[in-house]
Design a protein around this motif. Sequence first.
Motif, mmCIF file in Angstrom:
data_model
loop_
_atom_site.group_PDB
_atom_site.id
_atom_site.type_symbol
_atom_site.label_atom_id
_atom_site.label_comp_id
_atom_site.label_asym_id
_atom_site.label_seq_id
_atom_site.Cartn_x
_atom_site.Cartn_y
_atom_site.Cartn_z
ATOM 1 N N PRO A 112 -4.186 -3.832 11.124
ATOM 2 C CA PRO A 112 -4.297 -2.503 10.524
ATOM 3 C C PRO A 112 -5.005 -1.543 11.470
ATOM 4 N N LEU A 164 0.872 -1.174 0.000
ATOM 5 C CA LEU A 164 0.000 0.000 0.000
ATOM 6 C C LEU A 164 0.908 1.223 0.000
ATOM 7 N N MET A 224 0.580 -5.558 3.142
ATOM 8 C CA MET A 224 -0.665 -6.169 3.626
ATOM 9 C C MET A 224 -0.947 -7.481 2.916
ATOM 10 N N TRP A 283 -7.187 0.149 7.282
ATOM 11 C CA TRP A 283 -8.151 -0.832 6.769
ATOM 12 C C TRP A 283 -9.027 -0.195 5.692
ATOM 13 N N TYR A 302 -8.533 2.498 3.913
ATOM 14 C CA TYR A 302 -7.695 2.867 2.775
ATOM 15 C C TYR A 302 -7.485 1.658 1.860
ATOM 16 N N ALA A 303 -7.165 0.513 2.466
ATOM 17 C CA ALA A 303 -6.937 -0.706 1.690
ATOM 18 C C ALA A 303 -8.221 -1.229 1.059
ATOM 19 N N CYS A 304 -9.319 -1.122 1.782
ATOM 20 C CA CYS A 304 -10.608 -1.598 1.271
ATOM 21 C C CYS A 304 -11.066 -0.771 0.078
ATOM 22 N N ALA A 319 -9.312 1.165 -1.957
ATOM 23 C CA ALA A 319 -8.407 1.042 -3.112
ATOM 24 C C ALA A 319 -8.657 2.160 -4.129
ATOM 25 N N ILE A 369 -6.633 -7.107 -3.329
ATOM 26 C CA ILE A 369 -6.942 -7.586 -1.987
ATOM 27 C C ILE A 369 -8.352 -8.195 -2.017
ATOM 28 N N GLN A 376 -2.980 -10.231 1.015
ATOM 29 C CA GLN A 376 -4.057 -10.128 0.031
ATOM 30 C C GLN A 376 -5.318 -10.857 0.478
ATOM 31 N N TRP A 433 -6.608 -3.183 -5.905
ATOM 32 C CA TRP A 433 -5.262 -3.341 -5.351
ATOM 33 C C TRP A 433 -4.957 -4.812 -5.059
#
Length: 241
Positions: free
Chosen positions: A122, A15, A49, A127, A129-131, A133, A181, A51, A179
């Motif tokens: 996270p 990330l 992170m 979290w 931010y990653a979700c 994407a 994930i 995947q 991303w």
Amino acid sequence: DDNNGPSAPDGYVILQTDSFVMGAPSIEPGSDWNERPEHNVNINRYIIMSQTEVTQENWLSIMGSSPSANAGCDSCPVEQVSWNDAIDYCNALSISEGLEPTYIIDGQEVTWSQTANGYFLPTEAIWEYACRASTTTAFANGEITDLNCADPVLDLIGWYCGNAEDITHQIATKTENSWSIFDMHGNVSEWCWDYYEYGYYAESPEDDPTGPETGTARVIRGGAFSDVARMNRSATRNSAL
């Protein structure tokens, strides 16, 4: 880190440092008061992170036994895990790979050593931010169209009450986000580091927020196989002890 940042091992993604808008607008169907106000967050560190969610096989290999109700599905996500269990797993996984454990545990008190190179949960901000994407829609693949158990958009990316038949499913069998994930929406919820407290969220610092210093309940994110569609949105916030 060099200019390109760190490299990720197989099964993990990087990330990149960036900014995003956390929370949901009041016009988003299914949104709740505790997801507002929308606010800018800066992620100022590279994050490596996984995947996928932690599987029963992953958990069993590190912890020696699995608490999962859906027992025997090695490639399904582990469940029935407390926040403290998740902390213990992070430290045990770090030790198994020769990394410095991230958490210092003194009875019920847990301190996060952010200079350690081991695994960690996270933050709530990381979290989301990653979700998301880089998306701003209710789900990472589009807008919500049904608040309950019949959303064709969520059907593609997550296991929820509309398609899971009240059981967890093998990881990475739904579409990943942009991303790469999987299962950020549904299947099982994810623990975050943060204590849950709305006052902090409403006035959250812009740079790398880590949650309140004290509290009782911890943040859980992502919704689960038995939840309705609105509980699986990117901005949905919940908590548990």
